[in-house]
Write an enzyme that holds these catalytic residues in place. Structure first.
Site, PDB file in Angstrom:
ATOM      1  N   GLY A   1       0.777  -1.225   0.000  1.00 29.46           N
ATOM      2  CA  GLY A   1       0.000   0.000   0.000  1.00 29.46           C
ATOM      3  C   GLY A   1       0.815   1.285   0.000  1.00 29.46           C
ATOM      4  N   HIS A   2       2.131   1.206   0.164  1.00 29.75           N
ATOM      5  CA  HIS A   2       2.929   2.434   0.107  1.00 29.75           C
ATOM      6  C   HIS A   2       3.381   2.641  -1.323  1.00 29.75           C
ATOM      7  CE1 HIS A   2       6.163   5.411   1.004  1.00 29.75           C
ATOM      8  NE2 HIS A   2       5.166   5.872   1.705  1.00 29.75           N
ATOM      9  N   PHE A   3       2.537   3.120  -2.042  1.00 28.39           N
ATOM     10  CA  PHE A   3       2.384   3.449  -3.450  1.00 28.39           C
ATOM     11  C   PHE A   3       2.009   2.199  -4.227  1.00 28.39           C
ATOM     12  CE2 PHE A   3       5.256   6.933  -2.071  1.00 28.39           C
ATOM     13  CZ  PHE A   3       4.270   7.896  -2.028  1.00 28.39           C
TER      14      PHE A   3
ATOM     15  N   VAL B   1       7.895   1.938  -2.445  1.00 29.75           N
ATOM     16  CA  VAL B   1       9.149   2.532  -1.989  1.00 29.75           C
ATOM     17  C   VAL B   1       9.130   2.543  -0.469  1.00 29.75           C
ATOM     18  CG1 VAL B   1       9.464   3.976  -4.047  1.00 29.75           C
ATOM     19  CG2 VAL B   1       8.306   4.913  -2.054  1.00 29.75           C
TER      20      VAL B   1
END
Length: 145
Positions: A46-48, A53
């Protein structure tokens, strides 16, 4: 026992929140160490979307663990550290390059001052190509019993 391994054993962290693999150099004035970010680490989900990243807060945590906490443990090596506490008191970090899943980074820290159990350091992180990823000042308190 090797002092570098002993420092890592004394860290108050464990998986999945331990961001220290190896300490390369430790002196009264600074420390350097490495960490490889696991490709399946929880924070990549979920972090982009479709382009993970490493979050800046995790980069800062890695820098703090190696550059401040490990150095603080070394500086307090003559005290009983059977039960100690750590608190981050300030961090100012500038970010320049992303760190991708599976990347290895090196943290280099230089002590600015250590008094009254407060340690302030200039800390830098480099990628495997020795390019500057981020840098800043991080300080924390270590309470030894």
């Amino acid at each position: 026992m090797n002092i570098k391994k002993k420092i890592i054993e004394l860290l108050p962290y464990s998986e999945p929140f331990l961001f220290v693999d190896e300490l390369e150099e430790v002196t009264e004035n600074g420390i350097s160490g490495t960490y490889t970010f696991k490709k399946d680490a929880y924070f990549y989900r979920g972090h982009f979307k479709d382009n993970p990243v490493t979050p800046g807060v995790i980069l800062t945590e890695c820098m703090a663990q190696i550059g401040v906490v490990c150095l603080g443990i070394f500086l307090l090596k003559d005290r009983d550290l059977g039960n100690f506490g750590v608190a981050l008191s300030n961090a100012t970090v500038d970010y320049y390059l992303p760190v991708l899943p599976g990347e290895k980074v090196k943290v280099v820290s230089e002590k600015e001052y250590f008094r009254f159990n407060k340690l302030k350091c200039k800390v830098q992180m480099f990628n495997a190509e020795e390019k500057l990823v981020c840098r800043g000042e991080i300080s924390g308190m270590i309470k030894a019993e």
